[in-house]
Each structure stands twice: as structure tokens, then as C-alpha cells.
Design a protein around this motif. Structure first.
Motif, mmCIF file in Angstrom:
data_model
loop_
_atom_site.group_PDB
_atom_site.id
_atom_site.type_symbol
_atom_site.label_atom_id
_atom_site.label_comp_id
_atom_site.label_asym_id
_atom_site.label_seq_id
_atom_site.Cartn_x
_atom_site.Cartn_y
_atom_site.Cartn_z
ATOM 1 N N SER A 227 15.289 -22.308 -28.215
ATOM 2 C CA SER A 227 15.378 -23.714 -28.587
ATOM 3 C C SER A 227 16.716 -24.243 -28.090
ATOM 4 N N LEU A 228 16.667 -25.172 -27.144
ATOM 5 C CA LEU A 228 17.878 -25.753 -26.568
ATOM 6 C C LEU A 228 17.834 -27.249 -26.788
ATOM 7 N N ARG A 229 18.654 -27.735 -27.727
ATOM 8 C CA ARG A 229 18.697 -29.142 -28.076
ATOM 9 C C ARG A 229 17.295 -29.691 -28.358
ATOM 10 N N ASN A 230 16.595 -28.973 -29.255
ATOM 11 C CA ASN A 230 15.270 -29.365 -29.751
ATOM 12 C C ASN A 230 14.173 -29.289 -28.695
ATOM 13 N N ASN A 231 14.451 -28.644 -27.570
ATOM 14 C CA ASN A 231 13.429 -28.401 -26.556
ATOM 15 C C ASN A 231 13.246 -26.902 -26.378
ATOM 16 N N LEU A 232 11.991 -26.487 -26.186
ATOM 17 C CA LEU A 232 11.719 -25.075 -25.955
ATOM 18 C C LEU A 232 11.861 -24.768 -24.467
ATOM 19 N N LEU A 233 12.681 -23.773 -24.159
ATOM 20 C CA LEU A 233 12.994 -23.433 -22.777
ATOM 21 C C LEU A 233 12.487 -22.027 -22.479
ATOM 22 N N PRO A 234 11.547 -21.865 -21.505
ATOM 23 C CA PRO A 234 11.121 -20.515 -21.142
ATOM 24 C C PRO A 234 12.245 -19.759 -20.454
ATOM 25 N N ILE A 235 12.397 -18.477 -20.786
ATOM 26 C CA ILE A 235 13.467 -17.653 -20.221
ATOM 27 C C ILE A 235 12.860 -16.615 -19.274
ATOM 28 N N ILE A 236 13.328 -16.627 -18.034
ATOM 29 C CA ILE A 236 12.855 -15.694 -17.012
ATOM 30 C C ILE A 236 13.913 -14.619 -16.806
ATOM 31 N N ASP A 237 13.528 -13.362 -16.977
ATOM 32 C CA ASP A 237 14.437 -12.236 -16.738
ATOM 33 C C ASP A 237 14.328 -11.866 -15.257
ATOM 34 N N LEU A 238 15.350 -12.227 -14.465
ATOM 35 C CA LEU A 238 15.282 -11.989 -13.027
ATOM 36 C C LEU A 238 15.242 -10.506 -12.682
ATOM 37 N N ARG A 239 15.886 -9.666 -13.516
ATOM 38 C CA ARG A 239 15.839 -8.231 -13.247
ATOM 39 C C ARG A 239 14.386 -7.748 -13.246
ATOM 40 N N THR A 240 13.647 -8.139 -14.288
ATOM 41 C CA THR A 240 12.249 -7.734 -14.385
ATOM 42 C C THR A 240 11.423 -8.370 -13.274
ATOM 43 N N TYR A 241 11.700 -9.637 -12.986
ATOM 44 C CA TYR A 241 10.951 -10.358 -11.964
ATOM 45 C C TYR A 241 11.105 -9.689 -10.591
ATOM 46 N N PHE A 242 12.300 -9.171 -10.316
ATOM 47 C CA PHE A 242 12.548 -8.518 -9.036
ATOM 48 C C PHE A 242 12.271 -7.016 -9.076
ATOM 49 N N GLY A 243 11.725 -6.539 -10.205
ATOM 50 C CA GLY A 243 11.356 -5.131 -10.293
ATOM 51 C C GLY A 243 12.522 -4.183 -10.479
ATOM 52 N N MET A 244 13.631 -4.683 -11.042
ATOM 53 C CA MET A 244 14.805 -3.838 -11.270
ATOM 54 C C MET A 244 14.691 -3.134 -12.621
ATOM 55 N N GLU A 245 15.519 -2.137 -12.805
ATOM 56 C CA GLU A 245 15.526 -1.372 -14.053
ATOM 57 C C GLU A 245 15.946 -2.263 -15.221
ATOM 58 N N HIS A 246 15.264 -2.100 -16.367
ATOM 59 C CA HIS A 246 15.586 -2.905 -17.546
ATOM 60 C C HIS A 246 16.998 -2.583 -18.042
ATOM 61 N N MET A 247 17.701 -3.607 -18.506
ATOM 62 C CA MET A 247 19.045 -3.435 -19.055
ATOM 63 C C MET A 247 19.142 -4.227 -20.347
#
Length: 489
Positions: A227-247
Motif C-alpha cells: 500500500s503506497l499512499r492508499n494505492n496498491l502497488l504490485p511488486i516485481i522481484d527482478l532476481r526471480t524474474y531473471f531466474g537468479m537465486e533467491h535472496m
């Protein structure tokens, strides 16, 4: 200079926040031309003590001022976190070294108050106000960096090469590079060991990682929503998106709020490197290993003769609007996510925790207005033994209650760690003096138990409304009933 937001409301200000010593400062982003790593600096003879020297910035002499010394802090050896804010001072670029750049943030002008009359280590002439965030638990001193660095004669001498030999001038200025160069301004960041960047015009702001609510049935690279200033913002994990190891998420992680084309999303990265300008001439077209990779990469910037490579991403090509819409259950669960956030807040307790002696205590954040270093205290004759005196907080007289004395513990000298927490109960404002402040913490209410009749610390259980048990009971926080403490006082 490019701004981070195209249509910033006049009720908001956008700041670059940074650390000097233990304090957090903010500078208006319009005054900050760019942020760079600390370069090789040439010392200037007979310069003021706060002038670090000068360096070569793309063929121009850049005077460098040490921010710590400028504001009467102890000089510190530069490290990997140190950065230089390049400030426009009367049309001339001047660099200020800071300990660390925190983030780029938008703040509502309602959260900015007049600066206190007495501010330790900082000349109040350079303060435009104090930003109070997180219910006063995070204070950012709004610094007029242009005025602070406007030491005209000294800067003029540096720019004109006063007290510099011809050899130093030659070292600092590459006269063959004086023409205007077409540049692109980027926000660079790290993912694993690689450096990436996004054009600054696509980045609306940069924030720390807040509480993320998971969304069921989403692609694995969708971390959730915030929740960012009363708006819902989807969060993209670039590590996962690029197939990198989870951290696991840590203090270095940041979220770039990015214009993805037809929607806005938060992109989570390992660490922000810097805001920099690069000549378009050194940006090469991306290698096309596949059609998709060629579209996602806008180009590759080759710096330091190719020793530093930055992959420039094109946000609108990362995830399409159709892809977001097609994520199973994403849009259909936004209302559920919002309800989940509300329920989560109702089921949780948020505390400001602090130390007295060896014990850890907490007070509900709803009762906390702000946290300050220990100010000058005026003693009050014949006051109760636990009243340290009164303090002046922006023109308001507030009593200071020493919790060590209140709980009849041995007295301790005030140190750099000592803090005064301004609490409010039914309009009664009081400063409570504690040994040190630990953190602002949120945990589930079911982890709070009724206090035992006799506490190990020897504190009267009447003043404790619960005991928070964290880490499987290894960490215990005594939650004070601030209403009883203040009623008694």
C-alpha cells in the motif's frame, strides 16, 4: 535536470535523503544534479578545512566539500557507502561528500514542521524544516544544501584554479572535452553481481521495502502488493524474474517505483548504486540472444574503458499490461489484498522499543509523537524525584520523566545513545528519557501475554500491560501502559 515525477503535486516535495553521522537529512531533488561515487580528489592548498579538494567531472573542475566537516562532525574515512551529491550552486556544480545516500522519497508538505530552535551540530540557518514520518519515529532534517555550500569566495577560487599549479589544472581539466555532450541520466542498481540501470524519467521514486502482502495464484516473480499512499502497488522481484537465486530481503534492498508503460509497478533490487549521467555515445545496442532479451535491454553502457558495464533496462518491455492482467487471480484479489492489509494491521501491534538497563521495553506507536536526542534540560525545584526537568520542544515546554528513576533503578550518565521519547496520552505530552531506542517493531497480538505479578526486572507490574514474546520467547519486550505511567507522574 530530469525530475523523478512528471506531475508532482504542489502538496508534495521530493527529496534525496542521506546520512551524515547518526542523522538523516533530505535535500530537494531539484537541487541535486546527480549522485556519484567518491572520485579521486586532488587536494587544494590553503583551502578551508571543510573543502576536501577538487576532481575532474567529465572535463570540468568539481569542488568537493566534506559534508561531515561542513556541519561540525568528526571527519570520517570514505568507504563503499560514501557518495558525492553534485549540487547546483548559483549555476556552478559543487560536490558534497555524505556517508550514505538512503533513498529518493516523496513527502507531503503537511509532514514538514518548522526546525527546532536548537539543532545539535547543524546551523539552523541551513534547515528548512523537519520531516516527520512513521508517526514521528523517523525524522529527516530538510537541508538547504545550496545555502550550505554557497561559500562563494572559496568555490570561486577553486573553479578559477586559485592556489593550484599548472600541473594540477592539467590533471583536473581535460580541455579537449569542453563541448556539450548529449547524455542520458540513469538510476543504477545491483542484481547479484551485475549492474543494471533504468532511465531516470521512468523512475517515479525509490523506497525502502515496506510490508508486502502476498497474493495467491500469482507468478513466482510477483512478490505481492504494498500500500503506497492508499494505492496498491504490485511488486516485481527482478532476481526471480531473471531466474537468479533467491535472496532474503535485507537493509540494502530497495524498490524502484517505475512507470512500466500503461501501469506503475515496484521493482525490487538488491541495492541502489547511484544516479549517474552517461554520454549516449558510450551506450551500445544490446546483444540479441533472443527476441525477448533484445526488447528488455535498451542498451549497454560501457564505462571506464569497458571495465564497468551497465545493462540498461526498458521497463515497458519487461512485463506487459496483458501479462499483468493475465496473472491468475491478480486483479480479482486486489480487494482481498486490501482487506488483508487492514486485517493484518488490526491483528498486529506496533511498538517503539527501547532499553533501560538490560531490559527491553516498548510503548505503542500510537502514543509516540517523536524521538529526539537528549536536549538541554531545565531543572525544576521541588519536582518529583523522577522528573528530570523541562525541555523546550519547538517553543513548547514539556516535562521530562526519567524512567530509570521512575522505576527506582541506579542512575546513569547521559550518553550519545540516550534518547527522549515524546509521548501523548489524552493531550498530555511528556518526554520519557531512556537509555537507548532499539527499533520500531510490528508483531502479531497473539504473541503478547498478560504480565506476571512479579517481573524479573523488579518493575511494578501495574505499569506493564503485556509481555511480547518474540523469537520463540528468546526475546521479551515489556509493554508499558503509558496511561498509568503518565497518570502517576
Amino acid at each position: 535536470m530530469a525530475t523523478f515525477i512528471n506531475n508532482t503535486s504542489i502538496t508534495e516535495r521530493q527529496l534525496v535523503t542521506f546520512q551524515l553521522g547518526d542523522d538523516e537529512f533530505g535535500a530537494d531533488i531539484m537541487d541535486v544534479k546527480e549522485i556519484i561515487r567518491v572520485p579521486d580528489i586532488t587536494k587544494v592548498p590553503n583551502a578551508p578545512i571543510y573543502v576536501e579538494g577538487a576532481c575532474n567531472l567529465r572535463g570540468n573542475v568539481l569542488p568537493i566539500i566534506d559534508g561531515r566537516t561542513r556541519f561540525n562532525l568528526e571527519r570520517k574515512t570514505k568507504d563503499e557507502s560514501s557518495r558525492v551529491l553534485v549540487i547546483d550552486v548559483d549555476g556552478k556544480a559543487t560536490g558534497m561528500v555524505v556517508d550514505k545516500v538512503s533513498e529518493v522519497i516523496r513527502v507531503n508538505t503537511d509532514h514538514i514542521e518548522e526546525p527546532p530552535q536548537i539543532v545539535k551540530n547543524v546551523d539552523s540557518d541551513y534547515l528548512n524544516g523537519v520531516v516527520k514520518l512513521d508517526n514521528g519515529n523517523r525524522l529527516i532534517m530538510l537541508l538547504d544544501v545550496v545555502s550550505a555550500l554557497n561559500v562563494k569566495n572559496n568555490v570561486k577560487d577553486l573553479i578559477n584554479g586559485h592556489d593550484q599549479s599548472g600541473e594540477k589544472k592539467k590533471l583536473l581539466v581535460n580541455s579537449a572535452s569542453t563541448e556539450s555532450i548529449e547524455e542520458e541520466q540513469l538510476v543504477s542498481f545491483l542484481l547479484d553481481k551485475e549492474e543494471y540501470a533504468i532511465g531516470i524519467m521512468k523512475v517515479k521514486e525509490i523506497i525502502r521495502v515496506p510490508e508486502i502482502v502476498k497474493i495467491p495464484n500469482c507468478e513466482d516473480y510477483i512478490e505481492g502488493v504494498v500500500s503506497l499512499r492508499n494505492n496498491l502497488l504490485p511488486i516485481i522481484d527482478l532476481r526471480t524474474y531473471f531466474g537468479m537465486e533467491h535472496m532474503d530481503i535485507n537493509d540494502n534492498n530497495r524498490i524502484l517505483v517505475v512507470d512500466m508503460g500503461s501501469f506503475t509497478a515496484g521493482i525490487m533490487v538488491d541495492k541502489i548504486s547511484e544516479v549517474l549521467r552517461v554520454p549516449t555515445s558510450i551506450i551500445q545496442p544490446p546483444p540479441k540472444f533472443s527476441t525477448q532479451s533484445g526488447e528488455q535491454l535498451k542498451g549497454v553502457a560501457k564505462l571506464n574503458d569497458g571495465k564497468r558495464m551497465i545493462l540498461i533496462l526498458e521497463p515497458s518491455k519487461l512485463i506487459s499490461d496483458d501479462e499483468i492482467s493475465g496473472i491468475s487471480g491478480f486483479k480479482g484479489t486486489l480487494d482481498a489484498a486490501e482487506n488483508s492489509i487492514t486485517k493484518q494491521l488490526l491483528d498486529e501491534e506496533q511498538l517503539v522499543t527501547f532499553k533501560i538497563d538490560m531490559e527491553e521495553y516498548g510503548v505503542k506507536i500510537a502514543n509516540v509523537e517523536e524521538i529526539n536526542r537528549m536536549p538541554e534540560v531545565t531543572k525544576i525545584p521541588r519536582a518529583p524525584y523522577f522528573i528530570e526537568g523541562i525541555v523546550n520542544l519547538r517553543g513548547n515546554v514539556i516535562p521530562a520523566l526519567d524512567l530509570r528513576r521512575f522505576f527506582k533503578l541506579s542512575e546513569r550518565e547521559i550518553t550519545d545513545a540516550t534518547r527522549i521519547i515524546i509521548v501523548d496520552f489524552e493531550g498530555k505530552r511528556t518526554g520519557i528519557v531512556v537509555d537507548s531506542v532499539s527499533e520500531v517493531i510490528r508483531f502479531e497480538k497473539n504473541l503478547i501475554e498478560t504480565p506476571p505479578d512479579i517481573l524479573s526486572s523488579g518493575i511494578d507490574s501495574d505499569y506493564v500491560e503485556g509481555v511480547g514474546k518474540l523469537d520463540d520467547g528468546k526475546r521479551m519486550i515489556l509493554i508499558l501502559d503509558i496511561s498509568k505511567v503518565l497518570t502517576f507522574s
